[in-house]
Write an enzyme that holds these catalytic residues in place. Structure first.
Site, PDB file in Angstrom:
ATOM      1  N   HIS A  68       0.912  -1.115   0.113  1.00  0.00           N
ATOM      2  CA  HIS A  68       0.019   0.158  -0.336  1.00  0.00           C
ATOM      3  C   HIS A  68       0.627   1.200   0.160  1.00  0.00           C
ATOM      4  CE1 HIS A  68       0.723  -0.229   4.366  1.00  0.00           C
ATOM      5  NE2 HIS A  68       0.438   0.305   4.117  1.00  0.00           N
ATOM      6  N   HIS A  70       1.294   4.167   2.345  1.00  0.00           N
ATOM      7  CA  HIS A  70       2.448   4.553   3.442  1.00  0.00           C
ATOM      8  C   HIS A  70       3.617   4.946   3.512  1.00  0.00           C
ATOM      9  CE1 HIS A  70      -1.784   4.379   6.350  1.00  0.00           C
ATOM     10  NE2 HIS A  70      -1.747   5.351   5.716  1.00  0.00           N
ATOM     11  N   ASP A  72       6.073   4.270   4.715  1.00  0.00           N
ATOM     12  CA  ASP A  72       6.391   2.929   5.945  1.00  0.00           C
ATOM     13  C   ASP A  72       6.928   2.060   5.098  1.00  0.00           C
ATOM     14  OD1 ASP A  72       3.855   2.805   6.745  1.00  0.00           O
ATOM     15  OD2 ASP A  72       4.549   1.410   8.434  1.00  0.00           O
ATOM     16  N   HIS A  73       6.012   2.316   4.041  1.00  0.00           N
ATOM     17  CA  HIS A  73       6.064   0.746   3.391  1.00  0.00           C
ATOM     18  C   HIS A  73       6.165   0.817   1.563  1.00  0.00           C
ATOM     19  CE1 HIS A  73       3.991  -1.973   5.898  1.00  0.00           C
ATOM     20  NE2 HIS A  73       3.735  -0.749   6.737  1.00  0.00           N
ATOM     21  N   HIS A 157      -7.375  -1.640   5.445  1.00  0.00           N
ATOM     22  CA  HIS A 157      -6.022  -0.243   6.125  1.00  0.00           C
ATOM     23  C   HIS A 157      -6.593   0.592   5.415  1.00  0.00           C
ATOM     24  CE1 HIS A 157      -2.783   0.364   8.377  1.00  0.00           C
ATOM     25  NE2 HIS A 157      -2.215   0.639   6.169  1.00  0.00           N
ATOM     26  N   GLU A 203       1.927  -8.790  10.123  1.00  0.00           N
ATOM     27  CA  GLU A 203       1.778  -7.148  10.892  1.00  0.00           C
ATOM     28  C   GLU A 203       1.435  -7.946  12.269  1.00  0.00           C
ATOM     29  OE1 GLU A 203      -1.056  -4.267  11.911  1.00  0.00           O
ATOM     30  OE2 GLU A 203      -2.251  -4.823   9.920  1.00  0.00           O
ATOM     31  N   HIS A 419       6.667  -5.699  11.740  1.00  0.00           N
ATOM     32  CA  HIS A 419       5.755  -4.574  11.715  1.00  0.00           C
ATOM     33  C   HIS A 419       4.726  -3.964  13.828  1.00  0.00           C
ATOM     34  CE1 HIS A 419       2.971  -0.850  11.299  1.00  0.00           C
ATOM     35  NE2 HIS A 419       4.153  -0.629  10.188  1.00  0.00           N
TER      36      HIS A 419
END
Length: 647
Positions: A68, A70, A72-73, A157, A203, A419
């Site tokens: 996705h 975000h 941090d990804h 999410h 996660e 995570h």
């Protein structure tokens, strides 16, 4: 064969998610995130561990999968492709491909613009990076190469978030990314097929948390916001521009409509305002990725057209009167920190923390603070905090129950937690292993795990083996009609006849051999193997002719004896499959039947009562069942028949 997992990010931490999984010779990078808590080289995963020798990342990786948008990804993806030189395939969903450039460009402006840092990515790098991306749809099977296939599943999410299934040969796994097992106002719950998996990497952000229902959370959230603005206070809601911002806007906009409140709701007008406007536009376009409720109402009204939400100008920070302000980012830094510094000293104001805040952030400090208090900011400045602080999780991450539900549903052979924070991961690991009996791991960054995987081999089968598979294997079992009591004198019981059960236990037993001639594999029967290697069967067996006291045995019906014995053994050995077929009792390798021989070679006790009051039961068994056999014989010897059967 083993699945090898190298954790480059989000190992016992929340930030820069990046896991390298090697399956049957294929290497996949799942996510390529950035750690927003660092401003030096630690913001990126240590890519040197992927290809320590050659440094050629394109040859080292089969593909990259992004779950996705975000940061941090996905935040390190332009750096990895344009600076580090990766030029292989990249996969993500259509919404992620649409929204990722907006997130990346906004981050670049905020962090890199105007700084003389070397080897950071530019706007051009972001554009070139996205050209290498292949967008995928949900449940679309992608054949990366002749061996590797991947498939995306809906994760909830944020819009476009996906879990990814990967399979190479007989080995298969799922990498969840971030997901939510509970539907909210604008997104549905995660959905995935039941799969045969060697590994699930999940996660664990909320590994030990159990949330209330969304209705309870919404009611409490609206209550504290309403009370604050009714008292003349200002409400600061630190949030990310995508995901929770749209969810909370929908909740407040709907409540404002129902209650006819005139208090303004603002979105911050910092550099993220353009991002939010673009995001809302994409949310309107990507309506098919939203919840069913949004889809159902879309024909009459787009729920992302907020009637009571407008842009915020910095000059309004000092404006009198109540308001609600969404300010980015969520963990309180940048613009949200600027607003917090000005509003925190006023006890009428409110700060609502609606999601996860990483350790060391201002948001995390506020979570443990009890106003009035003083907190230390990043620049070691002390700040008086007298405002109200309210925590209520509207996080798009699943909670502990959701994680357990997913793992239980998929039932993989192994689970890896990423995570999350180590103490919470340790507790969840213990629960998974104790309740689900699945091996679970929580590796740290830069740690490598080797997970056993499934391996199937092709083999031919002999005609004799196939014939053994096709032939029925009927078992005719007599059952005791008096299940819970031994035979007695009751006339009703005497009239009951044994019941016949027909069982079909078709079990194929064979041996896998490798033929020397061409190294091919073949399944054969035991007799075929013996003929092939030119040997004979050698098996040790034991036998004993057991005497049983049976008054007036000459006038007795031996079948009655079998019925009594079968009932007794069924009660003594309830966990064993006891078969009574044609006056022969079988229990595993133990075989017993009435012996009519005058002189049996296995009969040793000739002084047991009198010959007329004794019947003999000839028993045979293999060495492995010797203990069982003597327990059965002991039961038969202790069987009392004198007062159980009438003459």
């Amino acid at each position: 064969m083993a699945i090898e997992c190298l954790v480059l990010g989000a190992g016992q931490d929340v930030g820069k998610s990046c896991v390298i999984v090697k399956i049957n010779g294929k290497s996949i990078m799942f996510d390529c995130g950035i750690h927003t808590g660092y401003q030096d080289h630690r913001r990126y995963p240590d890519f040197s561990l992927i290809s320590a020798n050659s440094g050629d990342f394109t040859d080292s990786l089969s593909c990259i999968i992004i779950t996705h948008f975000h940061l941090d990804h996905i935040g390190a993806l332009p750096y990895f492709t344009q600076v580090c030189g990766y030029n292989g395939p990249i996969y993500m969903t259509y919404p992620t491909k649409a929204l990722a450039p907006i997130m990346l460009e906004d981050y670049r402006k905020l962090i890199f613009e105007g700084r003389e840092e070397e080897k950071q990515f530019s706007s051009e790098d972001i554009a070139e990076c996205m050209k290498k991306v292949t967008a995928v749809d949900l449940k679309q099977t992608i054949q990366v190469d002749k061996d590797l296939q991947i498939r995306a599943y809906y994760a909830g999410h944020v819009i476009g978030a996906a879990m990814f299934y990967a399979k190479v040969g007989d080995s298969a796994m799922v990498y969840t990314g971030d997901y939510n097992m509970t539907a909210d106002r604008h997104l549905g719950a995660a959905q995935i097929d039941r799969l045969q998996l060697d590994l699930v990497i999940t996660e664990s952000t909320y590994a030990t948390s159990y949330r209330d229902s969304k209705y309870v959370r919404e009611r409490e959230f609206l209550k504290v916001v309403h009370n604050c603005v009714a008292g003349g206070g200002k409400v600061l809601i630190p949030t990310f521009a995508l995901g929770r911002a749209q969810e909370l806007c929908m909740i407040l906009d709907d409540y404002w409509e129902k209650t006819n409140l005139k208090v303004p709701i603002y979105f911050s007008a910092d550099s993220f305002s353009g991002l939010t406007l673009q995001a809302n536009m994409y949310y309107k376009i990507l309506i098919n990725w939203t919840s069913q409720k949004v889809k159902d109402t879309y024909t009459t009204r787009n729920p992302f057209d907020f009637k009571n939400v407008c842009s915020f100008d910095r000059s309004l920070i000092h404006a009198p009167g109540p308001c609600v302000l969404f300010a980015t980012p969520a963990m309180i830094s940048g613009f949200s920190l600027d607003v917090f510094k000005l509003w925190a000293p006023d006890e009428r104001n409110l700060v609502t923390l609606t999601g996860y805040c990483g350790s060391g952030t201002i948001g995390r400090k506020l979570m443990v603070a009890k106003p009035p208090t003083r907190i230390t900011l990043d620049d070691n400045v002390q700040l008086d905090v007298r405002c109200q602080i309210y925590q209520l999780s509207f996080s798009p991450h699943t909670d502990a129950k959701g994680i357990m539900d997913l793992v239980k549903f998929l039932s993989p052979k192994h689970v890896i937690l990423v995570h999350g924070e180590k103490p919470k991961m340790v507790k969840l690991k213990e629960i998974i292993e104790s309740e689900l009996e699945i091996p679970c791991y929580h590796p740290a960054n830069h740690e490598t795990l080797h997970i056993p995987s499934t391996r199937r081999i092709e083999a031919s089968a002999s005609d004799a083996f196939l014939q053994s598979c096709l032939c029925p294997n009927f078992k005719f079992l007599k059952t005791d009609p008096r299940q819970d009591s031994e035979l007695d004198d009751d006339s009703n019981n005497k009239r009951k006849m044994p019941q016949l059960q027909v069982c079909e236990n078709r079990v194929a037993q064979g041996l896998l051999i490798t033929l020397q001639k061409n190294q091919s594999r073949k399944v054969v029967t035991e007799n075929e193997l013996i003929d092939t290697i030119g040997t004979e069967i050698h098996e040790e067996k034991f036998a004993y002719c057991c005497p049983i006291y049976f008054p007036n045995s000459e006038s007795r019906d031996i079948s009655s004896f079998h019925l009594i014995l079968f009932g007794k053994l069924s009660r003594e050995f309830p966990d064993l499959n006891i078969q009574d077929c044609e006056d022969v009792i079988r229990i595993q390798s133990f075989v017993g039947s009435f012996c009519s021989k005058a002189k049996c070679p296995y009969r040793t006790d000739v002084s047991f009562q009198s010959v007329l009051d004794t019947v003999h039961f000839c028993c045979a068994w293999s060495m492995g069942d010797e203990e069982l056999a003597w327990r059965v014989i002991s039961t038969m010897k202790n069987l009392k028949l004198s007062d159980r059967i009438e003459t």
